[in-house]
Structures are given as structure tokens and as C-alpha cells.
Design a protein around this motif. Structure first.
Motif, short mmCIF file in Angstrom:
data_model
loop_
_atom_site.label_atom_id
_atom_site.label_comp_id
_atom_site.label_asym_id
_atom_site.label_seq_id
_atom_site.Cartn_x
_atom_site.Cartn_y
_atom_site.Cartn_z
N ALA A 18 0.34 -1.57 -0.19
CA ALA A 18 -0.01 -0.05 -0.28
C ALA A 18 0.85 0.61 0.13
O ALA A 18 0.06 2.34 0.68
N GLY A 19 1.84 1.01 -0.22
CA GLY A 19 2.81 1.74 -0.27
C GLY A 19 3.92 2.70 0.65
O GLY A 19 3.77 2.32 2.06
N ASP A 20 5.40 2.58 0.48
CA ASP A 20 5.87 4.31 1.69
C ASP A 20 5.85 2.89 3.45
O ASP A 20 5.61 2.71 3.72
N GLY A 21 5.78 0.99 2.49
CA GLY A 21 6.16 0.26 3.50
C GLY A 21 4.86 -0.27 3.97
O GLY A 21 5.52 -1.35 4.82
N THR A 22 3.79 0.10 3.51
CA THR A 22 2.23 0.08 4.10
C THR A 22 1.73 -1.60 3.81
O THR A 22 1.93 -1.83 2.03
N VAL A 23 1.29 -2.66 4.47
CA VAL A 23 0.68 -3.56 3.77
C VAL A 23 -0.27 -3.64 4.15
O VAL A 23 -0.87 -3.20 5.17
N ARG A 24 -1.24 -3.73 3.25
CA ARG A 24 -3.13 -3.80 3.51
C ARG A 24 -3.08 -5.97 3.29
O ARG A 24 -3.40 -6.14 2.14
N CYS A 25 -4.49 -6.01 4.71
CA CYS A 25 -4.49 -7.64 4.92
C CYS A 25 -5.90 -7.30 4.48
O CYS A 25 -6.39 -6.79 4.97
N ARG A 33 -4.86 -1.96 7.48
CA ARG A 33 -3.86 -1.33 6.74
C ARG A 33 -2.33 -0.96 7.42
O ARG A 33 -2.63 -0.31 8.30
N LEU A 34 -1.36 -1.12 7.71
CA LEU A 34 -0.55 -1.79 8.72
C LEU A 34 0.97 -1.10 8.05
O LEU A 34 1.36 -2.16 7.10
N PRO A 35 0.87 -0.60 8.92
CA PRO A 35 2.69 0.25 8.78
C PRO A 35 3.64 -0.86 9.22
O PRO A 35 3.21 -1.38 10.07
N GLU A 36 5.70 -0.69 8.81
CA GLU A 36 5.75 -1.34 9.34
C GLU A 36 5.73 -1.25 10.59
O GLU A 36 6.05 -1.06 11.60
N GLY A 37 5.87 -3.28 10.64
CA GLY A 37 5.89 -3.57 12.70
C GLY A 37 4.52 -3.65 12.52
O GLY A 37 4.53 -3.97 14.19
N ALA A 38 3.66 -3.04 12.42
CA ALA A 38 2.06 -2.98 13.52
C ALA A 38 1.10 -4.51 13.26
O ALA A 38 1.31 -5.42 12.44
N LEU A 39 0.83 -4.80 13.98
CA LEU A 39 -0.48 -5.85 13.79
C LEU A 39 -1.33 -5.96 13.60
O LEU A 39 -1.84 -4.65 14.13
N GLY A 40 -2.46 -6.62 13.16
CA GLY A 40 -3.79 -6.39 12.61
C GLY A 40 -4.61 -6.22 13.62
O GLY A 40 -4.68 -6.52 15.06
N CYS A 42 -6.53 -8.39 14.40
CA CYS A 42 -6.85 -9.92 14.69
C CYS A 42 -5.38 -10.43 16.03
O CYS A 42 -5.77 -11.05 16.44
N ARG A 43 -4.60 -9.61 15.46
CA ARG A 43 -3.23 -9.61 16.32
C ARG A 43 -2.43 -10.76 16.06
O ARG A 43 -1.62 -11.21 16.85
N VAL A 44 -2.81 -11.65 14.34
CA VAL A 44 -2.16 -12.74 14.71
C VAL A 44 -1.89 -12.30 13.47
O VAL A 44 -1.24 -13.50 12.55
N ARG A 45 -1.51 -11.03 12.53
CA ARG A 45 -0.62 -10.25 10.96
C ARG A 45 -0.60 -9.29 11.71
O ARG A 45 -0.48 -8.76 12.16
N ARG A 46 0.35 -9.39 10.87
CA ARG A 46 1.71 -8.24 10.68
C ARG A 46 2.06 -8.09 9.54
O ARG A 46 2.15 -8.49 8.65
N ASN A 47 2.95 -6.73 9.90
CA ASN A 47 3.81 -6.28 8.75
C ASN A 47 5.42 -5.98 8.89
O ASN A 47 5.73 -5.53 10.40
N ARG A 48 6.04 -7.37 8.44
CA ARG A 48 7.63 -6.91 8.91
C ARG A 48 8.34 -6.70 7.13
O ARG A 48 7.97 -7.49 6.35
N ARG A 49 9.11 -5.59 7.57
CA ARG A 49 9.24 -5.38 6.15
C ARG A 49 8.87 -5.43 4.99
O ARG A 49 9.69 -6.12 4.29
N GLY A 50 7.39 -4.51 5.41
CA GLY A 50 6.97 -4.82 4.12
C GLY A 50 6.09 -6.09 3.69
O GLY A 50 4.85 -5.89 2.70
N THR A 51 6.12 -7.37 4.53
CA THR A 51 5.66 -8.44 4.14
C THR A 51 4.67 -8.89 4.88
O THR A 51 4.82 -8.35 6.34
N LEU A 52 3.98 -8.98 4.82
CA LEU A 52 2.39 -9.32 5.18
C LEU A 52 2.79 -10.67 6.24
O LEU A 52 3.43 -11.73 5.54
#
Length: 344
Positions: A18-25, A33-40, A42-52
Motif C-alpha cells: 500500500a506504499g511507503d512500506g505499508t501493507v493492506r491485509c 492497513r499496517l505500517p512497518e511492525g504493526a499488528l492487525g 486480530c493480533r496474529v497478522r503483522r507487517n514485517r519489512r513490507g511483508t505480511l
């Protein structure tokens, strides 16, 4: 003090840059919409270095159940399933009897007690036990990666994969997992959006859409509704749910679940049997042909009767099927079709 155990993380499906290292689940309708290091949420999906990533390639249990306990009443009566429980849930239901699994990551007193899932070992165990595989207790919709890998290995062993789910999925997620699933039991917890949001923190509409989308994909669908006080316990609310299900298919099995006090609703009262009896009557008046109550109404509440002649075709105890008389998907007496997955 030792660190709290945690599930392992691995790459997840349905992540969209989703741009700028953000990932949309794109797994559930929250579409976090998860910035770097953020949890969804649900608390069991996260963005780590631009990868869900997902923490749901894990299970807290792996034990054998009767298929009727999921509950599935129109799917191979008398068969068994090896039940798995990945962590997490998209809902926040205050009554959840499985909150120690479903609310992992949200509640400070909910440690993770499971281990990384080994699909090959789980399929081998299911094959040795003559069992299918079921994901239950928590929310299997958060574990499409585990589901797909299990299904790929299970296919060669003629093992089916089943879900007990809240159905809160995007259309894309349903389309992804439907080919891997033989059957799914979906919770419809309320009759309207307001009540559903109060109970779960989420919208009802995606759940109803998932019921129809799974059915359209050829997955066998049964529905469960817990009679939660103030949410789905009045004749009007239950009647509205029954009417909606009957409009989809009057032969779709509906399981009415007795409310059991637990978690944040530990002081509420359990559902009286008479209330369940009235709910069954109301559902049948609105056209549903197969309405079930597991325990509170005795064997009659669990039995499958022919919709035409009334002959009891499947008798069930609490833990197992006692008698199964359906032949080639029909009543042996009058020949009426009884929809289900009756054959091995």
C-alpha cells in the motif's frame, strides 16, 4: 522471569503493498492497513519489512472429536475429525468459551500454549486414525495458509478439511480457501447489524455473504447461532435469522446453541430449555426443515427426521451417532431427498 511463549511467524497470503512500506491485509473485511511492525486487529497478522506475516501456522490442540461436536449433523455421521486450533479471532465476543485461544494477543492473561503446526505429521496422524481434519475453537479464517497446506497433503489420503468459523472473510479470502474445504459451519450470531456489532465488534453482512459464497463454491454449509442474552435470544430476533436462512435454503441445517456463561458474561444465566424449544418451533414455522439443539432438548433435539414423512433417520447421542438410516441421500421409507454429505 522467562519470556512468554509466542507462536512463530511466517509469510502470509492476501497481503497487498500500500506504499511507503505499508501493507493492506485482504483476509477479513477490516482490511487493516499496517505500517512497518504493526499488528492487525486480530493480533496474529503483522507487517514485517513490507511483508505480511501470520502467527496462525500453529495449533494449541490436536485431538480427536466426533464430527457431530463441531457441530456437523449432515456430514458423514459417526465419523471423526482431528481438531486443530490456531491462535486468534477477528471477533471480540464477551461470552467466548474459547477466549484463551481466540483472544490471544488481546488479553494480558492469555499466554500461547501451542506449537508450530507440522502439516505432514498432522495429515499422517489423521490418516492413521481414519479421521478428517477440522479447524475449530478459535477462528480458522485467520489460518488460510495452514488450511491450504493441510488440504494439499490431505487430498492424496482422501482426508477432508472442515472449518468451524465466524465467516468474517472478504470475498477474495472465501474464493481462496473454498476449494480446500469440504464443509464449513458458520456462526450467525445476530439478526441485525447493531446487535452483531455490539457482540462481536464487526459487521454482520460479510458473514451472511460468506454463507452464500461458500455454498456457491460447492462447500457444504451448516449454520450455528448461540442464544446470547440481549443479542439472539428473543423470538423476534431468532425468527428474523431463521427467515433469512430459509430464504437462502430451507434445507440448510441450523444449530441453536445454548448460551453458557463465560469470560466477561460469567454472571449471565444459561439459556432455559423452554426458550430453546420455542426457538426450534419458530424456526420451523419460518420454513427451516432441519433445526438442532445439541443437549438441552435431549435426543429429539439432535435427531434428523425425514422432511416429508417424519421418520427419524439419524439418531444421535451427545458424543456420537447412534443410528444412521439415510440411503443414497434419501429417506429409505418415502424416498424424499435429505441434503448432506452422507457417504464416505
Amino acid at each position: 522471569m522467562s519470556a512468554r511463549p509466542a507462536p512463530s511467524w511466517r509469510p502470509a497470503l492476501l497481503g497487498v503493498p500500500a506504499g511507503d512500506g505499508t501493507v493492506r491485509c485482504e483476509l477479513c473485511p477490516f482490511r487493516c492497513r499496517l505500517p512497518e511492525g504493526a499488528l492487525g486487529s486480530c493480533r496474529v497478522r503483522r507487517n514485517r519489512r513490507g511483508t505480511l506475516e501470520t502467527a496462525s501456522f500453529s495449533t494449541a490442540v490436536a485431538h480427536l472429536d466426533a464430527i457431530e461436536r463441531k457441530p456437523f449433523y449432515h456430514v458423514r455421521p459417526g465419523s471423526r475429525v482431528l481438531t486443530l486450533a490456531p491462535p486468534g479471532c477477528t471477533f471480540r465476543c464477551d461470552y467466548c468459551v474459547n477466549h484463551r485461544l481466540s483472544q490471544y494477543g488481546r488479553e494480558d492473561d492469555v499466554p500461547w500454549t501451542g506449537e508450530t503446526a507440522d502439516p505432514a505429521a498432522l495429515v499422517a496422524r489423521a490418516a492413521a486414525e481414519g479421521a478428517d481434519l477440522a479447524l475449530s475453537y478459535s477462528e480458522p479464517g485467520l489460518a488460510p495458509e495452514l488450511t491450504l497446506e493441510l488440504a494439499e497433503l490431505a487430498r492424496a489420503e482422501r482426508i477432508r478439511v472442515l472449518w468451524k468459523s465466524n465467516g468474517f472473510l472478504t470475498p477474495r479470502a472465501v474464493d481462496l480457501v473454498a476449494p480446500a474445504l469440504d464443509a464449513v459451519n458458520i456462526d450467525v450470531k445476530a439478526a441485525d447489524e447493531a446487535a452483531h456489532r455490539r457482540l462481536t465488534g464487526a459487521s454482520l453482512r460479510p458473514v451472511l455473504d460468506a454463507v452464500e459464497r461458500f455454498r456457491a463454491a460447492g462447500v457444504w454449509v451448516e449454520v450455528s447461532t448461540p442464544l446470547v442474552p440481549g443479542c439472539a435470544d428473543s423470538p423476534e430476533r431468532l425468527g428474523a435469522i431463521a427467515r433469512g436462512l430459509a430464504a437462502v435454503d430451507p434445507a440448510m441445517p441450523w444449530h441453536l446453541l445454548r448460551f453458557t456463561p463465560d469470560f466477561r458474561m460469567a454472571r449471565a444465566l444459561p439459556t432455559p430449555p423452554e426458550q430453546l424449544r420455542r426457538a426450534v418451533d419458530a424456526a420451523r414455522e419460518r420454513g427451516l426443515r432441519f433445526v438442532y439443539v445439541e443437549r438441552a432438548l435431549g435426543e429429539a433435539g439432535r435427531s434428523t427426521a425425514c422432511p416429508d414423512c417424519g421418520t427419524v433417520l439419524v439418531r444421535r447421542g451427545v458424543w456420537r451417532t447412534l443410528e444412521h438410516r439415510i440411503a443414497d441421500g434419501a429417506c429409505p421409507g418415502c424416498g424424499a431427498v435429505v441434503p448432506g454429505r452422507w457417504r464416505e
